[in-house]
Design an enzyme around this catalytic site. Structure first.
Site, PDB file in Angstrom:
ATOM      1  N   HIS A 126      37.838  39.237  46.880  1.00 50.21           N
ATOM      2  CA  HIS A 126      39.048  39.858  47.438  1.00 50.21           C
ATOM      3  C   HIS A 126      39.027  39.860  48.961  1.00 50.21           C
ATOM      4  O   HIS A 126      39.464  40.824  49.593  1.00 50.21           O
ATOM      5  CB  HIS A 126      39.202  41.293  46.909  1.00 50.21           C
ATOM      6  CG  HIS A 126      39.482  41.368  45.443  1.00 50.21           C
ATOM      7  ND1 HIS A 126      40.737  41.167  44.899  1.00 50.21           N
ATOM      8  CD2 HIS A 126      38.657  41.596  44.380  1.00 50.21           C
ATOM      9  CE1 HIS A 126      40.677  41.293  43.579  1.00 50.21           C
ATOM     10  NE2 HIS A 126      39.433  41.540  43.241  1.00 50.21           N
ATOM     11  N   ASP A 186      34.058  43.992  42.744  1.00 53.82           N
ATOM     12  CA  ASP A 186      34.660  43.565  41.475  1.00 53.82           C
ATOM     13  C   ASP A 186      35.182  42.128  41.544  1.00 53.82           C
ATOM     14  O   ASP A 186      35.431  41.594  42.616  1.00 53.82           O
ATOM     15  CB  ASP A 186      35.809  44.506  41.097  1.00 53.82           C
ATOM     16  CG  ASP A 186      36.956  44.434  42.099  1.00 53.82           C
ATOM     17  OD1 ASP A 186      36.676  44.454  43.308  1.00 53.82           O
ATOM     18  OD2 ASP A 186      38.122  44.337  41.675  1.00 53.82           O
ATOM     19  N   GLU A 187      35.360  41.538  40.386  1.00 53.93           N
ATOM     20  CA  GLU A 187      36.074  40.278  40.191  1.00 53.93           C
ATOM     21  C   GLU A 187      35.646  39.170  41.159  1.00 53.93           C
ATOM     22  O   GLU A 187      36.481  38.528  41.797  1.00 53.93           O
ATOM     23  CB  GLU A 187      37.589  40.508  40.322  1.00 53.93           C
ATOM     24  CG  GLU A 187      38.164  41.405  39.237  1.00 53.93           C
ATOM     25  CD  GLU A 187      39.665  41.518  39.313  1.00 53.93           C
ATOM     26  OE1 GLU A 187      40.324  41.343  38.283  1.00 53.93           O
ATOM     27  OE2 GLU A 187      40.180  41.789  40.425  1.00 53.93           O
ATOM     28  N   VAL A 188      34.371  38.928  41.264  1.00 55.73           N
ATOM     29  CA  VAL A 188      33.889  37.850  42.135  1.00 55.73           C
ATOM     30  C   VAL A 188      33.973  36.532  41.368  1.00 55.73           C
ATOM     31  O   VAL A 188      33.335  36.356  40.336  1.00 55.73           O
ATOM     32  CB  VAL A 188      32.451  38.117  42.599  1.00 55.73           C
ATOM     33  CG1 VAL A 188      31.985  36.995  43.533  1.00 55.73           C
ATOM     34  CG2 VAL A 188      32.361  39.468  43.310  1.00 55.73           C
ATOM     35  N   GLU A 239      31.577  46.381  37.823  1.00 55.63           N
ATOM     36  CA  GLU A 239      30.829  45.123  37.770  1.00 55.63           C
ATOM     37  C   GLU A 239      29.465  45.230  38.442  1.00 55.63           C
ATOM     38  O   GLU A 239      28.520  44.536  38.062  1.00 55.63           O
ATOM     39  CB  GLU A 239      31.625  43.984  38.429  1.00 55.63           C
ATOM     40  CG  GLU A 239      32.779  43.471  37.604  1.00 55.63           C
ATOM     41  CD  GLU A 239      34.086  44.150  37.931  1.00 55.63           C
ATOM     42  OE1 GLU A 239      35.134  43.503  37.810  1.00 55.63           O
ATOM     43  OE2 GLU A 239      34.071  45.347  38.295  1.00 55.63           O
TER      44      GLU A 239
END
Length: 393
Positions: A126, A186-188, A239
């Site tokens: 992000h 998060d969300e890598v 995560e």
């Protein structure tokens, strides 16, 4: 909090006595962390929208403003240490930024209403908006042996990355007075890391094999050490826990995924079993909308509805309603938030025994009308009307 009201009044003349009955009110919050997240990257929210939201948060007894300041889309936080971040990463550096004075105003406005400001700077994913202002910070993506000209997450193998993070979070630590910072995690997306030959060589040297979760953990552990050195605590998305990053025992884990990799109730069980404090957000994403009274599903969530000991349940410090900004800006923020967010606020404040949807509907309906009277464009809960809708201004 206990309030006792007791009064009696003796009058002369025709009326001899008038009594007001004694009333005792006991009211206290069930959870200490009752938060609301606003995303100011996907769409910039004017300062007035944030301040107005803080007002209504106070009406609802929310006490934490989770400020998701920056993301892939834009970097509106005006950094005095790295001004190019905002100049090159915001939508418009003249209008769509939060100056140092703006940030101070938000923090003080919140403080006067009993609200903490929890600032989030999410990395290593992000972060596309960070790249233009800090050359070399993001990972160059490759196709075969050739760079594509595109970039992925923060480059975790360079010393310059950590030098930048040290200087940047030193500034952030001084600007935001709360003990906690939210560091994301998060969300890598590992696609770009996997394509980069330098990262491949680093992985081999470190003995990580093809497990890019280990590389992510390497980065996050280094960042957490940097932030800890500034006497700050941290909140992270789930995560970080799922990927087995070594974090301090006082780390707070925020649960946001509803189903993957496990249902959020199972995630809460795993986190608290490991001895970490937990925040629940997964069932309270208010940017998700459906036709009909979805507030009732929000209201019926029980944060402690998972398998675990009393000691585990005590580690749940509360939760947050989240308003992500992909499809939300100042034109629809208030009606999408209110009064739906009030259902989350009550769940985090009131006893677990307070679960009557019918009773809550009556109170939320009256409260919605009160919000209209105060100028807040709160959406209707069902068929009906408020007198305030028809009053001439």
């Amino acid at each position: 909090m206990t309030i006792i009201v007791s009064s009696s009044l003796r009058l002369s003349g025709e009326l001899s006595e008038f009594f007001i009955n004694k009333t005792e009110i006991e009211d206290f919050p069930r959870f200490p962390h009752r938060g609301l997240l606003l995303d100011t990257s996907r769409h910039y929210l004017p300062l007035t929208s944030i301040l107005d939201t803080l007002d209504v948060m106070a009406y609802n007894k929310f006490n934490v403003f989770h400020w998701h300041l920056v993301d892939d889309s834009s970097f509106p936080y005006d950094s005095f240490t790295f001004p190019e971040l905002t100049r090159k990463g915001s939508y418009d550096p003249a209008t769509h930024i939060y100056t140092a004075q703006d940030v101070k105003e938000v923090i003080e406005y919140a403080r006067l209403r009993g609200i903490r400001v929890l600032a989030e700077f999410d990395t290593p994913g992000h972060t596309l908006s960070w790249g233009p202002g800090v050359p070399g910070l993001l990972t160059p993506c490759y196709s075969g042996s050739h760079p594509t000209g595109t970039f992925g997450p923060v480059n975790p193998i360079l010393n310059t990355t950590y030098e930048f993070m040290s200087a940047f979070f030193l500034e952030v630590s001084s600007v935001f007075p709360d003990f906690y910072l939210h560091l994301g995690g998060d969300e890598v997306d590992f696609t770009c890391w996997k394509s980069n030959p330098d990262i491949q060589a680093f992985m081999k040297k470190q003995g990580f094999g093809n497990d890019f979760k280990q590389l992510e953990s390497f980065y996050i552990q280094t960042l957490l050490s940097i932030v800890s050195a500034y006497d700050k605590g941290y909140v992270v998305w789930q995560e970080v826990f799922d990927n087995k990053v070594k974090v301090r025992p006082d780390t707070i884990i925020q649960v946001w995924r509803e189903e993957t990799p496990v249902h959020y109730t199972k995630e809460m069980e795993l986190i608290t079993r490991a001895g970490f404090r937990a925040l629940l957000s997964a069932p309270w994403y208010l940017n998700h909308i459906t036709y009909g009274p979805d507030w009732s599903e929000i209201y019926m969530v029980e944060p402690l509805d998972f398998k675990g000991s009393p000691q585990q349940k005590a580690l749940v410090i509360g939760g947050e309603a989240c308003m992500w900004g992909e499809y939300v800006d100042s034109t629809n923020l208030a009606p999408r938030l209110w009064p739906r967010a009030g259902a989350v606020a009550e769940r985090l404040w009131s006893s677990e025994l307070v679960t009557s949807v019918d009773f809550a509907f009556k109170r939320l309906t009256r409260f919605r009308c009160e919000l209209l009277r105060r100028g807040v464009q709160a959406q209707p809960l069902n068929v009906g009307y408020c007198e305030q809708e028809f009053e001439e201004t």
